[in-house]
Structures are given as C-alpha cells and as structure tokens.
Scaffold this active site. Structure first.
Site, short mmCIF file in Angstrom:
data_model
loop_
_atom_site.label_atom_id
_atom_site.label_comp_id
_atom_site.label_asym_id
_atom_site.label_seq_id
_atom_site.Cartn_x
_atom_site.Cartn_y
_atom_site.Cartn_z
N LYS A 21 -0.16 -50.14 40.72
CA LYS A 21 -0.89 -50.32 39.30
C LYS A 21 -0.17 -48.57 38.97
O LYS A 21 0.54 -47.43 39.71
CB LYS A 21 -2.02 -49.91 39.40
CG LYS A 21 -3.10 -48.86 40.13
CD LYS A 21 -3.97 -49.34 40.26
CE LYS A 21 -5.00 -47.86 40.82
NZ LYS A 21 -6.14 -48.51 41.68
N ARG A 57 -18.40 -49.71 36.85
CA ARG A 57 -16.91 -49.12 36.28
C ARG A 57 -16.79 -50.63 35.73
O ARG A 57 -17.35 -51.38 34.78
CB ARG A 57 -16.04 -49.06 36.81
CG ARG A 57 -14.47 -48.94 36.20
CD ARG A 57 -13.64 -48.14 37.29
NE ARG A 57 -13.26 -48.64 37.69
CZ ARG A 57 -12.27 -48.18 38.81
NH1 ARG A 57 -11.45 -47.10 38.73
NH2 ARG A 57 -11.83 -49.05 39.68
N TYR A 99 6.98 -17.21 25.68
CA TYR A 99 6.61 -17.63 25.42
C TYR A 99 4.59 -16.53 25.28
O TYR A 99 4.04 -16.74 26.30
CB TYR A 99 6.18 -19.50 24.98
CG TYR A 99 6.65 -20.28 24.16
CD1 TYR A 99 7.61 -19.62 23.23
CD2 TYR A 99 7.27 -21.10 25.33
CE1 TYR A 99 8.20 -20.75 22.47
CE2 TYR A 99 7.87 -22.55 24.32
CZ TYR A 99 8.53 -22.07 23.59
OH TYR A 99 9.21 -22.81 22.82
#
Ligand code: PLP
Length: 814
Positions: free
Chosen positions: A484, A582, A710
């Site tokens: 996956k 789940r 930055y």
C-alpha cells in the site's frame, strides 16, 4: 558444454530414475524462472532456507525441461522426466563443477578478501584481456552457488580464468577451493573488522587463506595479521608500503590532481605507474592487479600503459525511468556472454511491459568464433522473447541476419545521429555494451530527465529482508506483503514485480486504484484491497481484485453487485474487529454475517483476518494476546458454522517477530520488507532498502554574525561553510528537521541543517567537511537511518517513508 547425462550420473555417484540417459546436457540452471531453461538444461533443484526448488519442477516439465538433479522426486512426477537422485543438490552442483573444472588446464586466478574482490577481478580482466581469452565470474557471483555456476561457463576456447570466492562463515572455503582450484591466488584487502559469522578476525583470515592451499603462488599485502597463518609450504609474492623485505616495496605514492603515481621497487629495479584514482582502496586494488602482471612477467612499460586506463567498476544493474514511459535496464559497462545471460534474466523479471528492446554492442571475450557466438546470442534473445535488437558495432552488424527484428549501426555516434527517428515507448529497454562503446551516452538520451534528488531502492535488500521474515515462518504458512501507499513510498509496481518473482502468496493494497494500477502493470499475484469503498466494488470485480469486507453494510452492497453480475465464488476477505477498533465486523454482528453468507455461493470467503493494535509493544503484550484469542474464537466460529476452510491471518511485521506461535495460515508483512523494524535487536538483521540522495548545488562561506535562510533563524558564530541541497518540505523533508534538529550525510560526516527547511531546499553546515558543488549527499539510508529521523521528529518510520513525495525519482538497482 556437452556432457551426457550418463556421465553426470556417474560423476555425482547418484541414483538414476529416468527415461533416457543418452541426452546431452548443454547448460546448467538453478533458476526456475529463467527463460533460458530448455530440453538440454540440467536443472539442480536446490533447497534453500526459504525456498525449495523442487516445487517448480512440475512447471519446468510443462515448458519442456527434462533433466533434474533432485533430493527427492516430487509426488506424481515419477516417469515424467529424468531424475538424478542425490543427498544434497547444492553439494551435487559443487561436485559437478569440480568435475567440470578438472577438464581444463589453464591458469586460474582465485581472488578472495573482505573488500575489493569484484573490482580487482574486473580490472584484471581488463588488463589481461588483450593477451588471453578470459573467463571470469559474472558480477559478484562468488557464493557457494555462484562459484560453481561461474565455473560451468568455461569453454574450450578460454585460456585464463579469474574467479572470486566470498564466504560468510567457516567451513565454506574448502568447497570453493575445490571448485575453483586456483593456480594463482590473490588475497585482496582483508579488513580489520571481524565479520559476523566468524569468531575472530584470525578465524576469518585462516578460513579465507584456504582458497590458496594448492595454488602455486599467493599474492598478498604483507601484514602482521596474515603472515602467521600462511603455510610454510606456500610460495608467496608479497607487497608492502612499509616492509622493505616484501617482494615488491611501494616506496612512495604521490597524488597529483585526480591521479596517483605509485613508485615501486621490484628485484632491485625502480619503476612507477599512474592510476586515475586517489582513494586508498583503489590504490590497493590497483597494486594487487600490478602484482599479478609482474608475476606473469609483464614489463613495466605495458604495466604503465594499461594501469593508466583503469576505470570505475559499475557492479550493479540499474533500473531507471526512461523517456516515453519506458523502463531502462542500464548495464552499459560490460558485454560478455555470461553477463548478457544474467542481464536477460533480469530483464525478464521486469514485467512492466510486454515489449522488450535490447541495445547491444559487439561482444568480446566469448572464447567462441563469431559465427557461433552470434548464433548463441540470437538463441538467447529468442528464448527471452525480445522483440527488437539494436546492434551497435562492426561485428554485430555483420551478423544482423541472425536476428529477427534488428537494426544495426557501425558505432555509437551513428546510433545517436539517428536517435530521433527510432521509436521508444512503453517498453523495457536493456542497454548493454562494452565500455569502449560508451553506452552511457545512450543511457543519458533514454533516461527521463528529472532533478537530482533520487530515492535509490536496493532490490536485493528487499529480497534479503523478505527471506529473513520468511525464515521465521512455519512450514506451509503463506505470506501476504503490503504494498500500500506505493510500497511504503518505495515504489509500487517495481516492488510488486519483485515480490511476484519471489512467489509471495498475496499482495495487500489500501485502495482499489492502487490494485488496479498493479493489475495494469501485469501483476498476476492475488491482490487484497484493505479499504474498498462501496463505490469501487464494480471496479474491484472488473479487475479481479479481492475486497476486504468489514461490515454488514459493505457485505450487503457487495453481494448485491455480485448477484447482478452473476458471479460465483468471488473471493472476499472477512475482517473482524478484535480490539483495534478501526475496521472490522464487531463481535455482535458475527451471527448475522454467518447467516448472510450461509448458502450464498456468489462469494467465497478466501480468508478471515484481524489486525493487532500493540504487536510492537512488549508492555502491552497482554492486549495483543487477548486480540489473538478473540480472533481464534470468532474465526473458528465462522469456519465451523459455514463449514469452510479459509486462510486465517492476524500478524503484521512486529507480530511475526513477537508472536511466532500465532501465524495461523498466513502473515502480513509490511514495514519489515522495507528494512525497518520496531525492535533495535531485529533491525541489525535487516538491510537498508531506500537511500534518499541529493547533491550539493552551491557552497558558500559566511562570516560570524551573518545568517542563513528565511527568518534568519541561523546566525553564524564563526566563519561557516554552507552547502545548499535541492530538497525541501515539498519533497517530504519535514520542517521539524530544521534549525539543527536533523542532519544529512556528506562524505560520511554529519552536516547539520541550518535554519528553516525551505520548500525545495535546505542549507547545511559543511565547515569541517571536504566537499564541493556537485558532490552527492545522503538524506537518509544507512546513516542517518529513517528510524533516527522518525525519533527526532517524534513520529514513526512509516510516516517518514510514505512522506517522500512522488516528484522524487525512484531508481531501482540490484
Ligand atoms: C499496513 C498493514 C499491515 C502491515 O503492517 P506493518 O506494521 O507495516 O507490518 C498489516 N495488516 C494491515 C491490515 C495493515 O493495514
């Protein structure tokens, strides 16, 4: 090779259970997937820790292979082929190689050592090939299996052999010694560490030296560790940087620009040569090569001329993304018959595309006359179903007629000039050429152009990790591998291809579209979809994916569609919730699940599964045990009441490690395949799969008080060298690593990240590191590891791996 089966039976001292032993054997194989297997192949069915090749014999018979060396005859195959019955097929392969080796009388250089074997072998091949027909081990075929396979490739035309031997523990070298029977022994760098597999460095040295027991000479670097173990009866030819008593004393080395001049004293005469390298390992490897040349009585002028031409050795086949959706297999540094065979087998394992093109240069050093050589090459190409051959070189052009669909060019420049008129698309292209043809230019043309940050995926490490976990399984337990999220960020189709090659039983994906793209890529292994949305059921059925069904609503929806389509026995997987909360059928829905499935033949329950919430946590072991017990109870109830026999499975990676007694019929391997374990003890046994690499775009020096990036979050308190790397949070480098939290690896040293991580760049501190623009850097891999970075960021390795953005190019190699 042409040896009768009858002869082989007597050589192996084996029992014969066959039909006709008149057959002539032309080649040896141990790989059931090779398309080069044929009726004249003798297949050795080797039983490994994780794989028993006897399982493939039936398939091999069906494609015409007839001759097998076996430890037992698989049931039902008696009388179907010729079987040579032995105690141990690997031993038999070695025994056969010894017999075969004894047919040849020419000098054989045997190499071993901890480092440098393959490089010295390739260099010696280059240095000696003007004067000899050299046979050498392909790539790094140096194991108990690889050495015999290298030896059986010798033919009548060869007159010099170069073979390397690698061992990982004691009692191995004696076998390799018998197979190689080196006449000239070369010990390369022995290393100072003692490897796993040996009790001490002394034991390692003693074992390695056994390769030279019967050699006429041992060439080595004089060394206090090694000297005591050299048999007094052995003749040696030694070199040293320090010891003037060595046969060859290296009295100076001088590094100028990117070259090293090496000065030596041999037999009272001073001489020198130059190599285009400056690192210590290359210098030592080059000296080992020079020693062989001296021993073979080459004069210093030839040594000088040839050593100056040494080159970096490319040891691996690389898989790259090509233009127009092609896949490239880059093997652009060698072209000999043996390595062509290996490259074609590798090409076959890349199943992305039906169409295959081979770009091939003239082939050198086959030992055969050209007519026969190109006849054999043509047969190889045909048996590997290659659609098109592009031949480059004068000789291959002469034999163009031997190939079915072939265009030829006299040289690389002609091909390049014609490049835009040739169609390359949606195919796999093997680029294989001798160095002198400079096929790297062809690879550059065919390669997809992207920026310099790449995630390199080591396919061998994946195989290794797979086998590590397989070795923990009880006999008969199946394995599903989770691919996956693009194979945990490592690459979907490429990894699925490899897993299919390894015959894993199932693949697991999260969503239907992931499964569909694998099917489109030609994957045949069954694919379970963990999280199918009801809207995707149609597509799942159409593409023959297998849904996980986790609730009554989903079950009814799926049954409705299945019925409309008149399906019968369509495979589904039932997930039960045992505590993860789940997805999954809850305990009180099980009776209705059973009632619904009873007597329903539109679907078939292929498996029943559940998922553990705490398999990685020793402190919560009790909870995992309670889940396993509940799973046992509920799944048994379903099995009993439906009178079915499905696969049951509950363990993920850390489950496999921590609950070896609860494998049921299958396990689901995920993160472990990708080289990450939650258990530091186990981590040691896994190999790193992904290395995220980039390069230095720019280096500058700033003064104390100046800032970087930055928000001026880093202000230098001393003169600081800053390197900019083109990788940022858009590539998946968390901003949390900025401001000194994380580091990257530059030349094997830590370079802290300075200031904030930008979208596409980071700046790192290289004040103490000798590096320049264009140098390669490592963001993660062996150092720092993904686990280290995860810890710094207070997360888990899964998140780091799957965050690497798709704009980072994946390069696969083995
Ligand atoms: C992802 C997943 C796995 C694999 O888990 P790892 O911890 O990576 O081994 C197994 N089963 C299910 C249901 C999963 O979702």
């Amino acid at each position: 090779m042409s040896i009768s089966l009858k002869k082989i039976v007597s050589v192996l001292n084996a029992s014969w259970l066959g039909l006709k032993n008149e057959t002539e054997i032309e080649n040896i194989s141990i790989d059931s997937r090779s398309l080069q297997n044929s009726p004249s192949t003798l297949f050795f069915a080797i039983v490994g820790a994780n794989n028993d090749a006897h399982n493939y014999i039936e398939d091999l018979i069906s494609i015409g292979v007839q001759n097998f060396v076996v430890q037992y005859v698989p049931e039902g195959l008696e009388e179907k082929a010729n079987f040579i019955l032995v105690q141990n097929s690997l031993k038999a392969l070695q025994q056969f190689a010894v017999f075969y080796r004894n047919k040849f009388e020419f000098p054989v250089i045997g190499l071993t050592g901890s480092n440098g074997k393959t490089i010295v072998k390739e260099w010696l091949n280059f240095l000696l090939s003007p004067d000899f027909n050299v046979i050498r081990s392909p790539k790094s075929y140096n194991s108990q299996v690889g050495v015999p396979l290298s030896i059986v490739a010798i033919n009548e035309k060869h007159n010099l052999g170069i073979f390397e031997a690698g061992i990982s523990t004691t009692a191995e070298m004696q076998h390799l010694e018998k197979v190689i029977q080196p006449t000239i022994g070369v010990l390369t760098n022995i290393g100072s560490s003692h490897d796993e597999g040996f009790a001490s460095i002394e034991e390692k040295i003693q074992e390695k030296l056994q390769l030279f027991d019967h050699a006429e000479i041992l060439i080595y670097q004089k060394n206090k560790l090694v000297d005591p173990f050299i048999k007094p009866s052995s003749k040696t030819f030694s070199w040293s940087f320090e010891d003037q008593n060595a046969d060859v004393y290296i009295y100076n080395k001088e590094i100028v620009n990117l070259e090293t001049v090496i000065y030596y004293n041999y037999g009272g005469a001073k001489s020198h040569f130059k190599i285009p390298f400056v690192d210590r390992a290359s210098i030592e490897n080059a000296i080992s090569c020079m020693m062989v040349l001296l021993y073979l009585k080459y004069d210093s002028a030839i040594i000088q001329a040839r050593m100056g031409l040494l080159f970096p050795v490319e040891m691996r086949l690389k898989v790259k993304n090509g233009i127009n959706n092609c896949t490239l297999v880059d093997d652009s540094y060698s072209s000999d018959f043996q390595s062509l065979k290996i490259a074609l087998d590798f090409l076959e394992s890349q199943k992305q595309f039906q169409n295959k093109t081979v770009i091939l240069s003239d082939i050198f050093q086959s030992g055969l006359v050209n007519e026969e050589l190109y006849e054999r090459v043509s047969q190889l190409i045909i048996s590997n179903n290659v659609n098109r051959v592009i031949g480059i070189g004068d000789t291959i052009s002469d034999f163009k007629d031997k190939f079915a669909n072939c265009i030829t060019y006299n040289n690389t420049a002609e091909f390049i000039a014609d490049f835009e008129h040739i169609d390359f698309s949606n195919e796999t292209i093997l680029v294989k050429g001798a160095r002198s043809f400079q096929f790297e230019e062809i690879v550059a043309l065919l390669e997809e152009k992207t920026h310099e940050t790449v995630l390199e995926i080591n396919l061998n490490a994946i195989s290794y990790n797979l086998n590590f976990f397989k070795s923990k399984l009880k006999p008969g337990v199946k394995i599903m591998v989770m691919v996956k999220a693009f194979g945990y960020g490592n690459g979907g189709l490429e990894i699925a291809n490899l897993l299919e090659h390894h015959n894993v039983d199932y693949l697991g994906v999260a969503f239907a579209d992931e499964g569909i793209s694998l099917k489109h890529g030609g994957i045949k292994t069954p694919i379970m979809v963990l999280n199918p949305e009801n809207t995707s059921f149609g597509a799942i059925i159409q593409h023959q994916l297998e849904p996980e069904i986790y609730c009554l609503k989903g079950l009814h929806a799926f049954l409705k569609i299945a019925k409309q389509k008149n399906l019968k026995d369509f495979p589904i997987h039932i997930k039960i919730d045992t505590g993860m909360h789940r997805l999954g059928f809850e305990v009180d829905t099980i009776p209705e699940l059973i009632a619904t499935l009873k007597g329903n033949n539109t679907v078939k329950v292929k498996s029943i599964l559940s998922h553990l919430a705490t398999s990685d946590d020793p402190l919560q072991r009790d909870f995992a045990v309670s889940q396993i017990n509940l799973f046992e109870e509920l799944s048994s109830q379903i099995v009993r009441e439906l009178a079915i026999n499905p696969i049951r499975h509950i363990l993920n990676t850390s489950g496999i490690s921590n609950f070896p007694d609860n494998q049921f019929n299958m396990v689901r391997l995920g993160i472990g395949l990708y080289g990450v374990s939650n258990d530091p003890k186990e981590q040691k046994y896994l190999e790193t799969v992904g290395t995220l690499k980039s390069v230095i775009s720019q280096v500058r020096v700033i003064q104390a008080g100046e800032s970087v990036g930055y928000g001026r979050k880093f202000v230098a308190n001393r003169v600081t060298r800053v390197a900019t790397i083109p990788i940022g949070y858009a590539d998946g480098i968390s901003r949390g690593l900025g401001n000194g939290v994380g580091y990257i690896n530059v030349k094997d040293q830590k370079a802290r990240i300075l200031g904030n991580v930008c979208m596409d760049m980071i700046m790192v501190d290289v004040t103490e590191i000798d590096c320049t623009e264009g140098d390669s850097v490592i963001v993660f891999g062996d150092k720092p590891t993904v686990s280290y970075i995860a810890k710094k960021l207070n997360t888990i390795p899964y998140e780091i791996l799957t965050s690497i953005s798709q704009r980072v190019k994946r390069v696969f190699y083995r």
